[in-house]
Design a protein around this motif. Structure first.
Motif, PDB file in Angstrom:
ATOM      1  N   GLY A  28       0.839  -1.185   0.000  1.00  0.00           N
ATOM      2  CA  GLY A  28       0.000   0.000   0.000  1.00  0.00           C
ATOM      3  C   GLY A  28       0.875   1.236   0.000  1.00  0.00           C
ATOM      4  N   ASN A 239      -2.486  -8.976   4.720  1.00  0.00           N
ATOM      5  CA  ASN A 239      -2.175  -8.572   3.351  1.00  0.00           C
ATOM      6  C   ASN A 239      -0.819  -9.101   2.909  1.00  0.00           C
ATOM      7  OD1 ASN A 239      -4.579  -7.230   3.116  1.00  0.00           O
ATOM      8  ND2 ASN A 239      -3.743  -5.192   3.362  1.00  0.00           N
ATOM      9  N   VAL A 261      -5.634  -4.636  -3.406  1.00  0.00           N
ATOM     10  CA  VAL A 261      -6.151  -4.078  -2.143  1.00  0.00           C
ATOM     11  C   VAL A 261      -7.065  -2.892  -2.430  1.00  0.00           C
ATOM     12  CG1 VAL A 261      -5.504  -2.895  -0.016  1.00  0.00           C
ATOM     13  CG2 VAL A 261      -4.216  -4.897  -0.773  1.00  0.00           C
ATOM     14  N   SER A 265     -10.979  -2.668  -1.434  1.00  0.00           N
ATOM     15  CA  SER A 265     -11.385  -1.582  -0.548  1.00  0.00           C
ATOM     16  C   SER A 265     -12.459  -0.718  -1.189  1.00  0.00           C
ATOM     17  CB  SER A 265     -10.160  -0.730  -0.185  1.00  0.00           C
ATOM     18  OG  SER A 265     -10.539   0.399   0.561  1.00  0.00           O
ATOM     19  N   GLN A 300     -13.910 -10.350  -1.848  1.00  0.00           N
ATOM     20  CA  GLN A 300     -12.500 -10.643  -2.060  1.00  0.00           C
ATOM     21  C   GLN A 300     -12.268 -10.944  -3.534  1.00  0.00           C
ATOM     22  OE1 GLN A 300     -10.195 -14.283  -0.393  1.00  0.00           O
ATOM     23  NE2 GLN A 300      -9.751 -12.598   1.013  1.00  0.00           N
TER      24      GLN A 300
END
Length: 402
Positions: A28, A239, A261, A265, A300
């Motif tokens: 991230g 993660n 991700v 999100s 997911q």
């Protein structure tokens, strides 16, 4: 030769980042924390990664924390400072920079912690500084004040009592294996005694995070700790586990972990539900179709397909739809064949393969390109991915196009 060693030594002392390798896989990007960290008269702004606040080791070093770095193993050891220095720590800017987990060991005196790495800078959780400081938290500040050393060290392999009195100590060994595992244990340790501990073989294949002293009692000591010292960032380790598995998963077209991700999100913040266990999202800007499995708020990613949506003159409709009708092919009457078609607005707009001649044997020139707006409004996929979509998706599945 001595001059070379001195140059290396002083470069290490004065560089603003540790000589650590860059992230090869991105978990991230960092954001600026909402509250500041206060050491005496010094204030610094930490960084936030997956809801936990971190501080760069280089910032601690600028503030007067002695830091050792092992060039061979990349192990970092942070020591208790004699005093906090007045230092300009504002030069480091890591906001929106990519990070991943730092895989080498990090110690704060005798306490093992975890870390992340961003642009060569290693960061540790602020909670880990409770090993050295009392931390008082209000709306704007983590206020740090030095505390007396506990004089007890506990690791996975030993317990060291540096007190002149016996102690009774309760420990928690913290592991990660798709969730945190807390292994408790208890020991009686004589004055100034060092005990060896046997590694817990039950957790040989699990990631060892740290050993926490839950409580320690003795004639001159009464210590209780309910804090995990910032070590339980489940999102980070979850993660990281998924990132390491990513190479072994067949998600379709290549996707980096940060995009995975981000996609999950984004979809999960939209509160989308589906009548089936699946959800389809086509992002027109990215020319990508993401397929999720799960339920509302818990989707997911299971597939990522490069696609082609409608041209500017014939755009793909945006909005929320549902898969309703599928046919093995269509278009023969117009001189072409599109295979594996699954409609999201009747039979007018469909997911389907790239375009072939009527026989289905040859791609039509310019009709097999993906990743750009090229269709009359339908959403094109590769033959392989359209076949997967046709065979695995279910009528009633929610489709989001934006």
């Amino acid at each position: 030769m001595k001059k070379i060693y001195l140059v290396i030594f002083f470069c290490f002392l004065f560089t603003t980042s540790l000589c650590a390798s860059e992230p090869t896989s991105i978990l991230g990007t960092l954001s600026s924390a909402s509250i500041q960290l206060e050491f005496e008269s010094q204030k610094v702004t930490p960084y936030t990664a997956l809801e936990l606040d971190y501080i760069p080791v280089s910032t601690l070093r600028q503030l007067g924390f002695p830091v050792d770095y092992d060039q061979l193993t990349s192990k970092i050891t942070i020591h208790r400072p004699n005093q906090i220095l007045l230092s300009d720590t504002s030069t480091l800017t890591l906001v929106s920079k990519p990070y991943t987990v730092y895989d080498a060991e990090i110690w704060i005196d005798g306490f093992k912690t975890h870390g992340i790495i961003c642009e060569g800078n290693v960061l540790i959780p602020i909670g880990a500084l409770r090993q050295l400081f009392h931390i008082e938290i209000n709306d704007t500040t983590y206020k740090m004040t030095p505390k007396e050393p506990l004089h007890i060290t506990a690791t996975a392999n030993l317990i060291e009592n540096n007190l002149p009195t016996p102690i009774s100590i309760s420990l928690i060994d913290l592991y990660w294996d798709n969730g945190f595992i807390m292994q408790p244990s208890h020991y009686d340790v004589a004055p100034l005694e060092t005990l060896s501990r046997s590694t817990n073989t039950l957790h040989n294949n699990k990631r060892y995070i740290t050993t926490l002293i839950k409580s320690a009692t003795g004639r001159e000591l009464n210590y209780t700790n309910e804090s995990m010292f910032g070590q339980t960032n489940g999102l980070l380790f979850d993660n990281y586990t998924r990132m390491n598995l990513l190479a072994d998963l067949d998600l379709g077209d290549p996707i980096d972990f940060a995009t995975l991700v981000w996609a999950e999100s984004t979809v999960n913040t939209k509160s989308l539900s589906s009548k089936t266990p699946y959800l389809v999202w086509t992002n027109i800007d990215l020319q990508s179709t993401f397929i999720f499995e799960g339920s509302k708020g818990n989707w997911q990613l299971i597939k990522h397909f490069l696609c082609s949506t409608g041209k500017t003159s014939s755009p793909t409709p945006k909005g929320s739809f549902a898969l309703t009708h599928k046919v093995p092919y269509f278009g023969l009457e117009k001189g072409y064949r599109c295979k594996n078609a699954f409609g999201f607005i009747g039979t007018t707009y469909l997911y389907h393969s790239v375009m072939f001649d009527k026989s289905g044997s040859y791609l039509l020139q310019g009709k097999g390109d993906l990743g750009q707006r090229a269709s009359a409004g339908c959403i094109r996929l590769s033959v392989e991915h359209s076949e997967w979509f046709y065979n695995n998706m279910i009528n009633g599945t929610t489709v989001l196009i934006d």
